[in-house]
Design an enzyme around this catalytic site. Structure first.
Site, short mmCIF file in Angstrom:
data_model
loop_
_atom_site.label_atom_id
_atom_site.label_comp_id
_atom_site.label_asym_id
_atom_site.label_seq_id
_atom_site.Cartn_x
_atom_site.Cartn_y
_atom_site.Cartn_z
N TYR A 266 -33.76 18.05 17.69
CA TYR A 266 -34.06 19.30 16.98
C TYR A 266 -32.87 19.71 16.11
O TYR A 266 -33.03 20.08 14.94
CB TYR A 266 -34.37 20.39 18.01
CG TYR A 266 -34.45 21.80 17.45
CD1 TYR A 266 -35.62 22.26 16.83
CD2 TYR A 266 -33.37 22.68 17.57
CE1 TYR A 266 -35.69 23.56 16.33
CE2 TYR A 266 -33.44 23.97 17.08
CZ TYR A 266 -34.60 24.40 16.46
OH TYR A 266 -34.66 25.69 15.97
N SER B 5 -30.94 26.36 11.75
CA SER B 5 -30.55 26.85 13.08
C SER B 5 -29.06 26.63 13.22
O SER B 5 -28.51 25.66 12.66
CB SER B 5 -31.28 26.07 14.18
OG SER B 5 -30.72 26.37 15.45
P1 NAP Z 1 -42.09 30.43 17.72
O1 NAP Z 1 -41.97 31.80 18.27
O2 NAP Z 1 -42.32 29.28 18.64
O3 NAP Z 1 -43.21 30.46 16.57
C1 NAP Z 1 -43.46 29.30 15.87
C2 NAP Z 1 -44.39 29.60 14.73
O4 NAP Z 1 -44.55 28.38 13.98
C3 NAP Z 1 -45.76 30.04 15.17
O5 NAP Z 1 -46.26 30.96 14.23
C4 NAP Z 1 -46.55 28.73 15.15
O6 NAP Z 1 -47.93 28.90 14.91
C5 NAP Z 1 -45.93 28.05 13.97
N1 NAP Z 1 -46.07 26.60 13.98
C6 NAP Z 1 -45.64 25.71 14.92
N2 NAP Z 1 -45.96 24.46 14.55
C7 NAP Z 1 -46.62 24.57 13.38
C8 NAP Z 1 -47.20 23.63 12.50
N3 NAP Z 1 -47.21 22.31 12.78
N4 NAP Z 1 -47.79 24.09 11.38
C9 NAP Z 1 -47.82 25.41 11.09
N5 NAP Z 1 -47.27 26.34 11.87
C10 NAP Z 1 -46.68 25.92 13.01
O7 NAP Z 1 -40.77 30.02 16.87
P2 NAP Z 1 -39.57 30.92 16.33
O8 NAP Z 1 -38.55 31.00 17.39
O9 NAP Z 1 -40.07 32.14 15.68
O10 NAP Z 1 -38.98 29.91 15.25
C11 NAP Z 1 -39.24 30.03 13.85
C12 NAP Z 1 -38.25 29.15 13.10
O11 NAP Z 1 -36.92 29.57 13.39
C13 NAP Z 1 -38.33 27.67 13.49
O12 NAP Z 1 -38.11 26.86 12.35
C14 NAP Z 1 -37.18 27.53 14.48
O13 NAP Z 1 -36.71 26.21 14.53
C15 NAP Z 1 -36.16 28.48 13.87
N6 NAP Z 1 -35.15 28.95 14.83
C16 NAP Z 1 -35.49 29.67 15.95
C17 NAP Z 1 -34.50 30.08 16.84
C18 NAP Z 1 -34.78 30.87 18.08
O14 NAP Z 1 -33.87 31.04 18.91
N7 NAP Z 1 -35.96 31.38 18.28
C19 NAP Z 1 -33.16 29.73 16.58
C20 NAP Z 1 -32.87 28.99 15.45
C21 NAP Z 1 -33.86 28.61 14.59
P3 NAP Z 1 -49.00 29.16 16.12
O15 NAP Z 1 -48.81 30.59 16.51
O16 NAP Z 1 -50.32 28.92 15.51
O17 NAP Z 1 -48.66 28.22 17.21
#
Ligand code: NAP
Length: 255
Positions: free
Chosen positions: A164, A150
């Site tokens: 985080y 991130s």
């Molecule tokens: P999200 O929409 O909250 O989705 C999270 C995903 O991870 C879901 O598929 C969830 O599964 C799964 N998950 C959560 N905990 C888990 C666990 N313990 N074991 C297996 N699966 C798990 O998140 P996102 O925004 O797409 O983020 C994805 C990645 O990008 C993360 O690593 C996040 O830190 C990174 N990121 C995101 C952003 C942003 O702005 N969105 C920015 C920088 C980095 P369920 O559907 O079953 O809950």
């Protein structure tokens, strides 16, 4: 020889947290580019099944595999189940959680531990299994690992999510070290560092208005979409990125 975005070998791709957000977008785009996809999820099975239907509609095979990436045994069984699709040549280390927004002084210890368990320990264990199945000296075919970091790793997320941000700093170090360790093994290891991306993660942190509030102050004046991050991930997985390893690609709209 035809050259284009689909150039090069694809195979079986594991995406942790593939049910929603950036992971789901990655599964869809990877399928369109020729990958069979093992879709991991933690809780939202209907969402994972919808992604699988989209992968199959693109003419690729899909497996839906439940598993908590904070649990070592679940990481192992994910890789075992995915191998039923064939030899794994791509892994996206995407599952991540953020915790409840606030200053570090107010953060409960169990919440911090929960974030570290998924984002750091879990991600390292996923990377370990990726190394075990893809390294050529272990009988693997080589391949590519993409770790989701991130821009918080370098901005620090003060007042919001310092723990985080620190967990993503660990991902950056993991990427540097493992890329060097696996270079001779035919495995490329890279990171993608998204900025403000439109997914459920912000509401999960208790800030559903976060994107609208912060995006206006960014150089591009908007949040990004999960598909825009998936493009970077799927490119790093592809043979088009054949000499790219140890890189950390910011997809942050200039932030
Ligand atoms: P999200 O929409 O909250 O989705 C999270 C995903 O991870 C879901 O598929 C969830 O599964 C799964 N998950 C959560 N905990 C888990 C666990 N313990 N074991 C297996 N699966 C798990 O998140 P996102 O925004 O797409 O983020 C994805 C990645 O990008 C993360 O690593 C996040 O830190 C990174 N990121 C995101 C952003 C942003 O702005 N969105 C920015 C920088 C980095 P369920 O559907 O079953 O809950």
């Amino acid at each position: 020889m035809a050259m284009g975005p689909q150039r090069g070998a694809t195979g079986v791709l594991i995406v942790t947290g593939g049910s929603r957000g950036i992971g789901a977008a990655t599964c869809r785009l990877a399928a369109a580019r020729g990958w069979d996809v093992a879709i991991n999820y933690a809780q939202d099975e209907p969402a994972a099944e919808r992604v699988a239907a989209e992968v199959e509609a693109a003419g690729r095979r899909a497996a839906v595999i439940r598993g908590d990436m904070a649990v070592a045994g679940d990481v192992l069984s994910l890789f075992q189940a995915a191998a039923r699709l064939g030899p794994v040549t791509g892994v996206v280390n995407n599952a991540g959680v953020i915790g409840a927004a606030g200053p570090l002084a107010e953060a409960p210890a169990d919440m911090i531990a929960g974030v570290v368990a998924v984002n750091v320990t879990g991600a390292i264990l996923v990377a370990r299994e990726a190394a075990r199945v893809m390294a050529r000296s272990r009988g693997g075919r080589g391949g590519a690992l993409v770790n989701l970091s991130s821009i918080a790793a370098t901005l620090g997320a003060p007042g919001e999510y310092v723990w985080y941000a620190a967990s993503k700093g660990a991902i950056d170090s993991l990427t540097i070290g493992l890329s060097k360790e696996l270079g001779p093994e035919g495995v490329r290891v890279n990171a993608v560092s998204p900025g403000l991306i439109e997914t459920d993660i912000h509401a999960a942190g208790g800030q559903p208005d976060r994107l609208a509030r912060l995006a206006v102050g960014t150089p591009m004046g908007r949040a990004g979409g999960p598909d825009e991050v998936a493009e970077a991930i799927v490119w790093l997985l592809s043979e088009a990125a054949s000499y790219v390893t140890g890189a950390n690609l910011r997809v942050g709209g200039g932030r």
